[in-house]
Design a protein around this motif. Structure first.
Motif, PDB file in Angstrom:
ATOM      1  N   LYS A  44      44.751 -16.362  28.476  1.00 52.22           N
ATOM      2  CA  LYS A  44      45.606 -15.227  28.805  1.00 52.22           C
ATOM      3  C   LYS A  44      47.071 -15.600  28.583  1.00 52.22           C
ATOM      4  CE  LYS A  44      46.708 -13.812  33.016  1.00 52.22           C
ATOM      5  NZ  LYS A  44      46.659 -13.299  34.394  1.00 52.22           N
ATOM      6  N   VAL A  45      47.817 -14.682  28.000  1.00 53.88           N
ATOM      7  CA  VAL A  45      49.244 -14.926  27.779  1.00 53.88           C
ATOM      8  C   VAL A  45      49.973 -14.881  29.121  1.00 53.88           C
ATOM      9  CG1 VAL A  45      51.355 -14.074  26.675  1.00 53.88           C
ATOM     10  CG2 VAL A  45      49.176 -13.969  25.453  1.00 53.88           C
ATOM     11  N   LEU A  46      50.631 -15.985  29.447  1.00 65.28           N
ATOM     12  CA  LEU A  46      51.378 -16.047  30.707  1.00 65.28           C
ATOM     13  C   LEU A  46      52.819 -15.602  30.511  1.00 65.28           C
ATOM     14  CD1 LEU A  46      50.182 -19.510  32.090  1.00 65.28           C
ATOM     15  CD2 LEU A  46      49.336 -17.255  32.716  1.00 65.28           C
ATOM     16  N   LYS A  47      53.351 -15.913  29.321  1.00 66.21           N
ATOM     17  CA  LYS A  47      54.751 -15.614  29.077  1.00 66.21           C
ATOM     18  C   LYS A  47      54.997 -15.495  27.585  1.00 66.21           C
ATOM     19  CE  LYS A  47      59.206 -16.935  30.921  1.00 66.21           C
ATOM     20  NZ  LYS A  47      60.033 -17.980  31.512  1.00 66.21           N
ATOM     21  N   VAL A  48      55.864 -14.561  27.199  1.00 64.66           N
ATOM     22  CA  VAL A  48      56.272 -14.418  25.808  1.00 64.66           C
ATOM     23  C   VAL A  48      57.739 -14.825  25.709  1.00 64.66           C
ATOM     24  CG1 VAL A  48      56.580 -12.792  23.897  1.00 64.66           C
ATOM     25  CG2 VAL A  48      54.616 -12.551  25.422  1.00 64.66           C
TER      26      VAL A  48
ATOM     27  N   ILE B 228      53.487 -22.247  22.514  1.00 62.71           N
ATOM     28  CA  ILE B 228      52.985 -22.418  21.148  1.00 62.71           C
ATOM     29  C   ILE B 228      53.521 -21.279  20.296  1.00 62.71           C
ATOM     30  CG2 ILE B 228      50.892 -23.693  21.754  1.00 62.71           C
ATOM     31  CD1 ILE B 228      49.333 -21.077  21.436  1.00 62.71           C
ATOM     32  N   ASN B 229      53.526 -21.485  18.990  1.00 61.63           N
ATOM     33  CA  ASN B 229      54.045 -20.470  18.090  1.00 61.63           C
ATOM     34  C   ASN B 229      53.161 -19.222  18.121  1.00 61.63           C
ATOM     35  OD1 ASN B 229      54.834 -19.096  15.502  1.00 61.63           O
ATOM     36  ND2 ASN B 229      56.191 -20.872  15.482  1.00 61.63           N
ATOM     37  N   ALA B 230      53.809 -18.073  18.203  1.00 61.84           N
ATOM     38  CA  ALA B 230      53.056 -16.813  18.312  1.00 61.84           C
ATOM     39  C   ALA B 230      52.187 -16.548  17.082  1.00 61.84           C
ATOM     40  CB  ALA B 230      54.011 -15.650  18.535  1.00 61.84           C
ATOM     41  N   SER B 231      52.550 -17.145  15.944  1.00 66.11           N
ATOM     42  CA  SER B 231      51.741 -16.923  14.741  1.00 66.11           C
ATOM     43  C   SER B 231      50.429 -17.707  14.793  1.00 66.11           C
ATOM     44  CB  SER B 231      52.536 -17.284  13.491  1.00 66.11           C
ATOM     45  OG  SER B 231      52.887 -18.645  13.519  1.00 66.11           O
ATOM     46  N   ASN B 232      50.296 -18.575  15.759  1.00 63.29           N
ATOM     47  CA  ASN B 232      49.051 -19.337  15.900  1.00 63.29           C
ATOM     48  C   ASN B 232      48.044 -18.689  16.839  1.00 63.29           C
ATOM     49  OD1 ASN B 232      49.966 -21.290  14.161  1.00 63.29           O
ATOM     50  ND2 ASN B 232      50.702 -22.634  15.770  1.00 63.29           N
ATOM     51  N   VAL B 233      48.386 -17.504  17.327  1.00 65.89           N
ATOM     52  CA  VAL B 233      47.440 -16.821  18.198  1.00 65.89           C
ATOM     53  C   VAL B 233      47.096 -15.447  17.627  1.00 65.89           C
ATOM     54  CG1 VAL B 233      48.385 -17.980  20.234  1.00 65.89           C
ATOM     55  CG2 VAL B 233      49.113 -15.647  19.719  1.00 65.89           C
ATOM     56  N   MET B 234      45.896 -15.003  17.958  1.00 65.70           N
ATOM     57  CA  MET B 234      45.459 -13.685  17.529  1.00 65.70           C
ATOM     58  C   MET B 234      44.995 -12.927  18.762  1.00 65.70           C
ATOM     59  SD  MET B 234      42.862 -13.102  14.416  1.00 65.70           S
ATOM     60  CE  MET B 234      43.261 -11.863  13.218  1.00 65.70           C
ATOM     61  N   LEU B 235      45.383 -11.692  18.829  1.00 64.70           N
ATOM     62  CA  LEU B 235      45.009 -10.872  19.976  1.00 64.70           C
ATOM     63  C   LEU B 235      43.501 -10.646  20.019  1.00 64.70           C
ATOM     64  CD1 LEU B 235      46.085  -9.035  22.306  1.00 64.70           C
ATOM     65  CD2 LEU B 235      46.062  -7.186  20.651  1.00 64.70           C
ATOM     66  N   ILE B 236      42.913 -10.801  21.193  1.00 65.78           N
ATOM     67  CA  ILE B 236      41.509 -10.435  21.363  1.00 65.78           C
ATOM     68  C   ILE B 236      41.472  -9.011  21.885  1.00 65.78           C
ATOM     69  CG2 ILE B 236      39.379 -10.888  22.643  1.00 65.78           C
ATOM     70  CD1 ILE B 236      40.167 -13.843  22.717  1.00 65.78           C
ATOM     71  N   CYS B 237      40.858  -8.156  21.109  1.00 63.22           N
ATOM     72  CA  CYS B 237      40.780  -6.748  21.492  1.00 63.22           C
ATOM     73  C   CYS B 237      39.918  -6.612  22.738  1.00 63.22           C
ATOM     74  CB  CYS B 237      40.177  -5.948  20.333  1.00 63.22           C
ATOM     75  SG  CYS B 237      39.749  -4.272  20.782  1.00 63.22           S
ATOM     76  N   PRO B 238      40.443  -5.988  23.789  1.00 65.73           N
ATOM     77  CA  PRO B 238      39.656  -5.839  25.018  1.00 65.73           C
ATOM     78  C   PRO B 238      38.491  -4.871  24.858  1.00 65.73           C
ATOM     79  CG  PRO B 238      41.806  -4.767  25.241  1.00 65.73           C
ATOM     80  CD  PRO B 238      41.804  -5.444  23.912  1.00 65.73           C
ATOM     81  N   LYS B 239      38.524  -4.065  23.801  1.00 65.22           N
ATOM     82  CA  LYS B 239      37.466  -3.072  23.616  1.00 65.22           C
ATOM     83  C   LYS B 239      36.269  -3.655  22.877  1.00 65.22           C
ATOM     84  CE  LYS B 239      39.971  -0.029  25.605  1.00 65.22           C
ATOM     85  NZ  LYS B 239      41.043   0.700  24.981  1.00 65.22           N
TER      86      LYS B 239
ATOM     87  N   MET C  72      65.051 -10.311  13.824  1.00 64.00           N
ATOM     88  CA  MET C  72      64.173 -11.100  14.702  1.00 64.00           C
ATOM     89  C   MET C  72      62.768 -10.482  14.707  1.00 64.00           C
ATOM     90  SD  MET C  72      64.942 -12.181  18.614  1.00 64.00           S
ATOM     91  CE  MET C  72      64.456 -10.646  19.387  1.00 64.00           C
ATOM     92  N   ALA C  73      61.805 -11.299  14.423  1.00 63.61           N
ATOM     93  CA  ALA C  73      60.429 -10.807  14.389  1.00 63.61           C
ATOM     94  C   ALA C  73      59.950 -10.486  15.792  1.00 63.61           C
ATOM     95  CB  ALA C  73      59.525 -11.850  13.769  1.00 63.61           C
ATOM     96  N   LYS C  74      59.206  -9.427  15.889  1.00 64.79           N
ATOM     97  CA  LYS C  74      58.696  -9.051  17.199  1.00 64.79           C
ATOM     98  C   LYS C  74      57.359  -9.753  17.440  1.00 64.79           C
ATOM     99  CE  LYS C  74      58.425  -5.127  20.211  1.00 64.79           C
ATOM    100  NZ  LYS C  74      58.147  -3.724  20.390  1.00 64.79           N
ATOM    101  N   VAL C  75      57.223 -10.312  18.612  1.00 66.49           N
ATOM    102  CA  VAL C  75      55.979 -11.002  18.953  1.00 66.49           C
ATOM    103  C   VAL C  75      54.876  -9.962  19.099  1.00 66.49           C
ATOM    104  CG1 VAL C  75      54.855 -12.555  20.593  1.00 66.49           C
ATOM    105  CG2 VAL C  75      57.280 -12.828  20.092  1.00 66.49           C
ATOM    106  N   HIS C  76      53.733 -10.242  18.486  1.00 63.64           N
ATOM    107  CA  HIS C  76      52.680  -9.234  18.428  1.00 63.64           C
ATOM    108  C   HIS C  76      51.793  -9.204  19.666  1.00 63.64           C
ATOM    109  CE1 HIS C  76      50.824 -12.938  17.137  1.00 63.64           C
ATOM    110  NE2 HIS C  76      49.637 -12.413  17.299  1.00 63.64           N
ATOM    111  N   VAL C  77      52.035 -10.119  20.593  1.00 65.28           N
ATOM    112  CA  VAL C  77      51.234 -10.104  21.814  1.00 65.28           C
ATOM    113  C   VAL C  77      52.142  -9.925  23.026  1.00 65.28           C
ATOM    114  CG1 VAL C  77      49.304 -11.463  20.919  1.00 65.28           C
ATOM    115  CG2 VAL C  77      51.270 -12.630  21.922  1.00 65.28           C
ATOM    116  N   LYS C  78      51.531  -9.529  24.117  1.00 67.26           N
ATOM    117  CA  LYS C  78      52.277  -9.271  25.345  1.00 67.26           C
ATOM    118  C   LYS C  78      51.691 -10.113  26.474  1.00 67.26           C
ATOM    119  CE  LYS C  78      52.869  -4.307  24.575  1.00 67.26           C
ATOM    120  NZ  LYS C  78      52.494  -3.024  25.176  1.00 67.26           N
TER     121      LYS C  78
END
Ligand SMILES: [Zn+2]
Length: 105
Positions: free
Chosen positions: A25-29, A66-77, A1-7
């Motif tokens: 903002k991610v509400l739920k994974v 939505i599919n997790a592969s359709n999102v990219m994490l925005i780096c907070p830094k 099972m692939a691990k979702v890259h966002v939290k």
């Protein structure tokens, strides 16, 4: 099972679909489905019948997964959609932004 890259609570950038280019903002994974629910993204209208507590009935708008592969994490830094790598550190596995090389978690 692939691990979702966002939290939960991550800010993400939407890569495809109707909301392409937006962020939220991610509400739920949902790891089993490799899906995420993002605030304000992929809004579906749900028609409800009048009930005792909601006498009007009407339309409820809420974000659908939505599919997790359709999102990219925005780096907070660096505030950019970024790829991340995982590194094992003192506090366990940390995500490192490939753009600015700073830890995200
Ligand atoms: Zn960064």
């Amino acid at each position: 099972m692939a691990k979702v890259h966002v939290k939960k609570d991550d800010r993400v950038y939407i890569l495809s679909g109707e909301d392409k280019g937006k962020s939220g903002k991610v509400l739920k994974v949902l790891p089993k489905e490799n899906r995420v629910i993002v605030d304000g993204i992929n809004i579906v209208k749900k028609h409800t019948r009048p009930t005792r507590t909601n006498t009007q009935g009407g339309i409820i708008e809420r974000p659908a997964p939505i599919n997790a592969s359709n999102v990219m994490l925005i780096c907070p830094k660096c505030d950019q959609p970024s790829r991340v790598r995982r590194e094992r550190g003192e506090k366990g596995v940390q995500r490192i932004c490939k753009r600015c090389e700073r830890p995200i978690d």
